[in-house]
Each structure stands twice: as C-alpha cells, then as structure tokens.
Design a protein around this motif. Structure first.
Motif, short mmCIF file in Angstrom:
data_model
loop_
_atom_site.label_atom_id
_atom_site.label_comp_id
_atom_site.label_asym_id
_atom_site.label_seq_id
_atom_site.Cartn_x
_atom_site.Cartn_y
_atom_site.Cartn_z
N THR A 87 -42.57 13.97 45.79
CA THR A 87 -43.56 14.85 46.39
C THR A 87 -42.94 15.60 47.56
O THR A 87 -42.26 15.01 48.40
N ILE A 88 -43.15 16.90 47.59
CA ILE A 88 -42.64 17.73 48.68
C ILE A 88 -43.78 17.96 49.67
O ILE A 88 -44.77 18.62 49.36
N GLY A 89 -43.64 17.37 50.85
CA GLY A 89 -44.69 17.53 51.87
C GLY A 89 -45.91 16.71 51.53
O GLY A 89 -45.91 15.49 51.64
N VAL A 90 -46.98 17.37 51.09
CA VAL A 90 -48.22 16.69 50.73
C VAL A 90 -48.85 17.38 49.53
O VAL A 90 -48.58 18.53 49.23
N TRP A 109 -55.13 12.26 49.49
CA TRP A 109 -53.92 12.98 49.92
C TRP A 109 -52.68 12.15 49.59
O TRP A 109 -52.54 11.01 49.99
N ASP A 110 -51.79 12.78 48.86
CA ASP A 110 -50.52 12.18 48.44
C ASP A 110 -49.43 12.70 49.39
O ASP A 110 -49.14 13.90 49.40
N THR A 111 -48.85 11.82 50.18
CA THR A 111 -47.86 12.24 51.18
C THR A 111 -46.45 11.85 50.76
O THR A 111 -46.25 10.85 50.06
N ALA A 112 -45.47 12.63 51.19
CA ALA A 112 -44.08 12.39 50.84
C ALA A 112 -43.53 11.16 51.55
O ALA A 112 -43.88 10.89 52.69
N ALA A 123 -49.31 15.34 59.97
CA ALA A 123 -50.39 16.25 60.35
C ALA A 123 -51.60 16.09 59.45
O ALA A 123 -52.72 16.42 59.83
N TYR A 124 -51.37 15.57 58.25
CA TYR A 124 -52.46 15.41 57.28
C TYR A 124 -53.08 14.03 57.32
O TYR A 124 -53.99 13.74 56.56
N TYR A 125 -52.59 13.16 58.19
CA TYR A 125 -53.21 11.85 58.35
C TYR A 125 -54.54 11.94 59.11
O TYR A 125 -55.39 11.07 58.98
N ARG A 126 -54.68 12.99 59.91
CA ARG A 126 -55.84 13.09 60.80
C ARG A 126 -57.14 13.20 60.03
O ARG A 126 -57.23 13.87 59.01
N GLY A 127 -58.16 12.53 60.57
CA GLY A 127 -59.48 12.60 59.96
C GLY A 127 -59.65 11.73 58.73
O GLY A 127 -60.62 11.91 57.98
N ALA A 128 -58.74 10.78 58.52
CA ALA A 128 -58.83 9.92 57.35
C ALA A 128 -59.88 8.84 57.55
O ALA A 128 -59.98 8.26 58.63
N GLN A 129 -60.65 8.58 56.51
CA GLN A 129 -61.56 7.43 56.50
C GLN A 129 -60.88 6.22 55.85
O GLN A 129 -61.28 5.08 56.09
N ALA A 255 -55.01 24.70 52.99
CA ALA A 255 -54.09 23.57 53.13
C ALA A 255 -52.73 23.91 52.53
O ALA A 255 -51.68 23.59 53.09
N ASN A 256 -52.74 24.57 51.37
CA ASN A 256 -51.47 24.93 50.73
C ASN A 256 -50.70 25.95 51.56
O ASN A 256 -49.46 25.89 51.65
N GLU A 257 -51.40 26.91 52.17
CA GLU A 257 -50.73 27.89 53.02
C GLU A 257 -50.08 27.22 54.22
O GLU A 257 -48.93 27.53 54.58
#
Length: 268
Positions: A87-90, A109-112, A123-129, A255-257
């Motif tokens: 996975t590249i990025g997320v 969310w699938d993270t690298a 940066a994409y961990y934020r707001g996770a339940q 998110a992709n941008e």
C-alpha cells in the motif's frame, strides 16, 4: 431526496456479535446496551431516510506485509490475492450495515507499513473510533512491533476514545499447536494493550466477517451512547456525521487529493 440502496443481507446485524475467544475478549456481553437498544428501536420506528448515515472510522496499522490489505479486501470484496502489492500511503473502503434496524457505515482506512510512509499515514489516524493493529502469526517479530504501532495511532486521538483490536493474520500457515502458542503470546500482549484479540485467515476467510461485525457493532453502539450522553434528541440518534452518497464521493476525492500531495512531498 435521494435514497441509498438497501443494505445487502450479509451486512444486516440484529444480534450483538460475540468475541470468538472469551480469553481474548475485553467486553463480555451478550446483547446491546439497553439504553442503546431502546434508542435504536425508537429511531427505526421513525423510518428515517437511508441517505442519512452514521459513520465511524477504523484505522488498520501494522508492519509491512502482515496482511492488512488482504484482511480488508477479504471482508469488503470477498477476494484474496496471492500477489502482494504494498500500500502506498493510505487507502480506504466504506462498508454499509444495518445495525439493530438503523443504517450505519464503517470507514476502514488501510495504512502503509513502510517506514517512509509513516508521516503520511499518521495524519489519517486522527478521529478514529477503532484502531486495528495487525501482525503476522507466522512472524512473531511483527507481534512485538504492534505496541509501537498502537502508540503512534493513539497519539493522534483523544485518550480512551478508541476501541483497540489486535489481529493475528495468516493463521492458516500454522499448525494447531503453533497457532495455540502464538495465540497465548498474543493474548498476553493484547491485555497489555487493553485490546481484544482475534486470530484470522484472509486466505480461507476464517473469522473475517465475525471480526468486522464485532468491530462495527461496538463502534455503532458507542456512537449511539455518545449521542445520548451529549443530549441529542432521539430523532437525531443514528445520524451523527450525516453523509449522503454525494458527500461520501466528495470526501473520498478530497482524501485522495491530499494523499497525492503528501506522497509527492515525501519523495522530494
């Protein structure tokens, strides 16, 4: 008003999903919280539009090549690919459910797992339940790294705001005796992490649906109880972050941008 299509039959959850191993279970319960159950029944009786979705966010973290993407793809797409592509990025998938009569979505969310992408993924961990930490049951070193992955994900969220799961993948590669030994070690680590442990196989599909149903049910119930605690009216219970199909598309595009921008910066 536009209405989303009905939820597929295999995504309808009426009974509270149990943990597959009582020793690895954090929340020993057989049914929905009574307050949440009453609120759901009241909300469902109002026949609110299915374009109004409650959504929770789950992030999947762990070392490179432990099977994070395969885990997600087996549940969301019912596929298993032998050819591994890092996975590249997320990346993320959105799964729609019907929970106790209410519409609900889980954003996964699938993270690298690569070191060079950690600054992007964090940066994409934020707001996770929900935080799902993954390790390879055939590679015990990846289990040792799960606590560090969890620590990094928790840094981006409020204390005690997340359900934590420890997931061992590739159980099909182990003998019964090896699986039992690894599970004993994992349950001990899970206790230290205050996490619920699951052992799965993306290749065979063993425990995959049961695991994600458990994740979705706990996150959904927590969202309902939070709505009640914050004083939202019963007419709003189940709405939470109200998103229609167009909003989901816009969210994904944004998110992709952002991801492409971060990747370009990382390689400069």
């Amino acid at each position: 008003m536009h209405f989303a299509p009905p939820v597929s039959k295999d995504r309808i959850i009426s009974k509270f999903p149990k943990c597959y191993n009582p020793q690895a279970c954090i929340q020993m319960k057989d049914d929905w919280n009574m307050k949440a159950k009453v609120a759901c029944q009241d909300r469902a009786a109002r026949l609110q539009g299915y374009d109004r979705l409650k959504m929770s966010k789950a992030v999947v973290v762990g070392d490179l090549n432990v099977g994070k993407t395969c885990l997600i793809n087996r549940f969301c797409k019912d596929v298993f690919e032998r050819d591994y592509k890092a996975t590249i990025g997320v990346d993320f998938e959105i799964e729609r459910f019907e929970m106790s009569g209410l519409p609900y979505s889980l954003q996964i969310w699938d993270t690298a797992g690569q070191e060079k992408f950690k600054c992007i993924a964090s940066a994409y961990y934020r707001g996770a339940q929900v935080i799902i930490t993954v390790f390879d049951m055939a590679d015990i070193k990846t289990l040792e790294h799960t606590q560090q992955w969890l620590s990094e994900a928790l840094k981006e969220n409020e204390p005690n705001s997340c359900f934590v799961f420890l997931v061992g993948t590739k159980r099909d590669l182990l003998s019964a005796e090896e699986c039992q030994r690894t599970e004993r070690d994992a349950i001990q680590i899970a206790a230290e992490m205050n996490a619920e442990f699951w052992s799965v196989s993306s290749k065979t599909g063993e425990n995959i649906s049961e695991f994600f149903f458990r994740v979705a049910a706990l996150a959904f119930e927590d969202a309902i109880l939070n709505d009640l605690e914050t004083g939202n009216s019963t007419a709003q219970i189940g709405d939470g972050n109200i998103l229609n199909d167009k909003a989901l598309e816009n969210s994904a595009g944004k998110a992709n941008e952002e991801l492409l921008l971060l990747i370009n910066l990382a390689f400069k």
